[in-house]
Write an enzyme that holds these catalytic residues in place. Structure first.
Site, PDB file in Angstrom:
ATOM      1  N   SER A 102       0.853  -1.137   0.030  1.00  0.00           N
ATOM      2  CA  SER A 102      -0.042   0.009  -0.066  1.00  0.00           C
ATOM      3  C   SER A 102       0.985   1.144   0.148  1.00  0.00           C
ATOM      4  O   SER A 102       1.540   1.652  -1.059  1.00  0.00           O
ATOM      5  CB  SER A 102      -0.905   0.014   1.152  1.00  0.00           C
ATOM      6  N   ASP A 241      -2.784   6.510  -3.467  1.00  0.00           N
ATOM      7  CA  ASP A 241      -1.562   5.759  -2.915  1.00  0.00           C
ATOM      8  C   ASP A 241      -1.060   4.592  -3.880  1.00  0.00           C
ATOM      9  O   ASP A 241      -1.479   4.447  -4.969  1.00  0.00           O
ATOM     10  CB  ASP A 241      -1.591   5.677  -1.593  1.00  0.00           C
ATOM     11  N   ASP A 243      -1.180   1.514  -3.831  1.00  0.00           N
ATOM     12  CA  ASP A 243      -1.915   0.454  -4.562  1.00  0.00           C
ATOM     13  C   ASP A 243      -3.373   0.924  -5.002  1.00  0.00           C
ATOM     14  O   ASP A 243      -4.250   0.271  -5.180  1.00  0.00           O
ATOM     15  CB  ASP A 243      -1.978  -0.857  -3.591  1.00  0.00           C
ATOM     16  N   ASP A 245      -5.822   2.345  -3.462  1.00  0.00           N
ATOM     17  CA  ASP A 245      -7.120   2.206  -2.413  1.00  0.00           C
ATOM     18  C   ASP A 245      -7.302   3.558  -1.510  1.00  0.00           C
ATOM     19  O   ASP A 245      -8.311   3.660  -0.737  1.00  0.00           O
ATOM     20  CB  ASP A 245      -7.030   1.222  -1.470  1.00  0.00           C
TER      21      ASP A 245
END
Length: 445
Positions: A102, A241, A243, A245
């Site tokens: 992430s 960000d 990833d 999400d």
């Protein structure tokens, strides 16, 4: 969570090359997960990743593990976490696996799982996988080995899904938008979504090299996009960000609009459009200003623990549709099954277009209380939160802020950090009090 040894609040995560983020463990994790899922009838899983250099290694290890368990694998390549959740449903796969850490630096990585319905695995399944990890790794007979194939049109499918979450009668052709993809998994998706909806798009963080993900860019580092919005005289900025999400935004003045303000804009607009169902779930970190602003609109509000899985649990408990973390995880179950930065941005842009107001005007309807967060790194050998000195320091600050603010200390679910949060009406006072507690925590570490 105390029963777990490997799964944290967001899957299995750690430093690449250090247990458990090693090729041998990840292969065994794939095998263990494959065994549990195969016993439940699983025939196929999807694997996607962000742009970290270690993703290639971990993808291969997972593929080998699932194949050894007799489970077929569809390889998506670089894809945002919410995109993998969506494709898991559309491909009728029994599970989706995300290789990502992430918002963390490139040298961290992790593995997280989505179920068939595009939501995170139930605790019972994660615990069953952990139990299977205690057993010896085996291999099915050759004729039963899982097969692997690459899904070449994954990005295009997800782009079309995202565009479908924006009203067809609207266009972004009157907006100039700066989009920061954090050199992460949305680099080849987010700019196309907003361009194809008509916006003039200026890009940042769309040249991943394996080591520059989240490096002074994206939703965790907003200085660059704030400057870019002002310099290019853009209407707003969208920061994702690594990833994809999380969502943070910037209005035309360069002001950073966080998850609390974004979810307020969405909730207020949905209520105005008679689409609001129930209330809003925030977390222990959500700004008190969000609670007060929603109260004025007669929209119920409740707090969950920190972590999008806990926001989701509270949404299910109340049968509500909208929840968020101030860090930018925004869940709108009217559109997605998990937090999705691109879709959340489109929800805010829907409010901008239909209200004929700027992001500045929409976010100005909510007043944020000053909130200071200080991170203190600790070794993990002792628990600073049980220290008598720390407890006394917190009590002292709470007494000084009674009726005017809040204090919260918690451990990060992804890093060895104690997060000290203090909130109140005066920023200088809040900063001073947060530092006072943080200094006590440091001494107790």
């Amino acid at each position: 969570m105390s029963e777990r040894r490997y799964f944290g609040t967001d899957g299995v995560r750690g430093l690449v090359g250090k247990y458990p983020i090693t090729p041998d463990f990840v292969m065994k994790l794939g095998y263990a997960a494959g065994k549990i899922m195969a016993a439940q009838g699983t025939k196929k899983v999807l694997i996607g990743k962000d742009t970290r250099i270690s993703g290639y290694m971990l993808e291969s290890a997972l593929e080998a593990g699932f194949s050894a368990a007799g489970v077929d694998v569809g390889l998506l390549g670089p894809m945002p976490t919410p995109g993998i959740a969506y494709l898991t449903k559309t491909f009728r796969a029994e599970a989706g696996i995300v290789i990502s850490a992430s918002h963390n630096p490139f040298y961290d990585n992790g593995i997280k799982f989505f179920s068939q319905d595009g939501q995170k695995l139930p605790d019972s399944v994660e615990l069953a996988i952990e139990a299977e990890l205690d057993k010896e790794m085996g291999c099915v007979e050759s004729a039963q080995l899982g097969k692997a194939n690459r899904i070449d049109d994954a990005a295009g499918r997800y782009i079309e899904f995202c565009k479908g979450q924006f009203p067809s009668e609207l266009s972004l052709n009157h907006l100039k938008i700066v989009v920061d993809c954090a050199n992460g998994a949305t680099y080849h998706i987010a700019p196309n979504v907003f361009r194809e909806l008509g916006a003039e798009v200026i890009v940042i963080g769309t040249e991943p090299n394996g080591t520059n993900i989240n490096d002074n860019c994206g939703a965790t580092s907003m200085d660059q996009i704030s400057k870019a919005v002002v310099e290019h005289k853009a209407d707003l900025g969208i920061a994702l960000d690594g990833d994809g999400d999380r969502l943070m935004m910037v209005d035309h003045t360069g002001y950073v609009v966080d998850g609390d303000e974004a979810v307020y804009i969405i909730a207020a607009h949905e209520q105005l459009s008679n689409r609001m169902r129930g209330g809003v779930v925030g977390t222990l970190m959500s700004n008190m200003g969000l609670e007060l602003a929603l109260e004025k609109l007669d929209i119920p509000f409740t707090r969950s623990g920190v972590g999008d899985r806990y926001v989701m649990e509270k949404l299910r408990e109340h049968n509500w549709r909208l929840g968020a973390e101030n860090s930018g995880h925004i869940i709108n179950l009217n559109h997605t099954s998990t937090g999705d930065g691109i879709v959340a941005a489109l929800n805010v842009l829907t409010a901008v277009c239909q209200s004929h107001k700027s992001l500045f005007e929409l976010r100005s309807a909510m007043t944020m209380l000053p909130q200071v967060l200080v991170n203190v790194r600790f070794s993990g050998e002792t628990d600073p939160l049980t220290s008598e000195e720390v407890i006394a320091s917190v009590k002292s600050v709470e007494e000084r802020l009674v009726g005017r603010g809040r204090v919260l200390l918690r451990k990060s679910g992804t890093e060895p950090l104690i997060r000290v949060m203090v909130e109140g009406p005066d920023r200088e006072e809040v900063q001073e009090l947060a530092n006072e507690i943080a200094d006590t925590v440091k001494k107790a570490c």
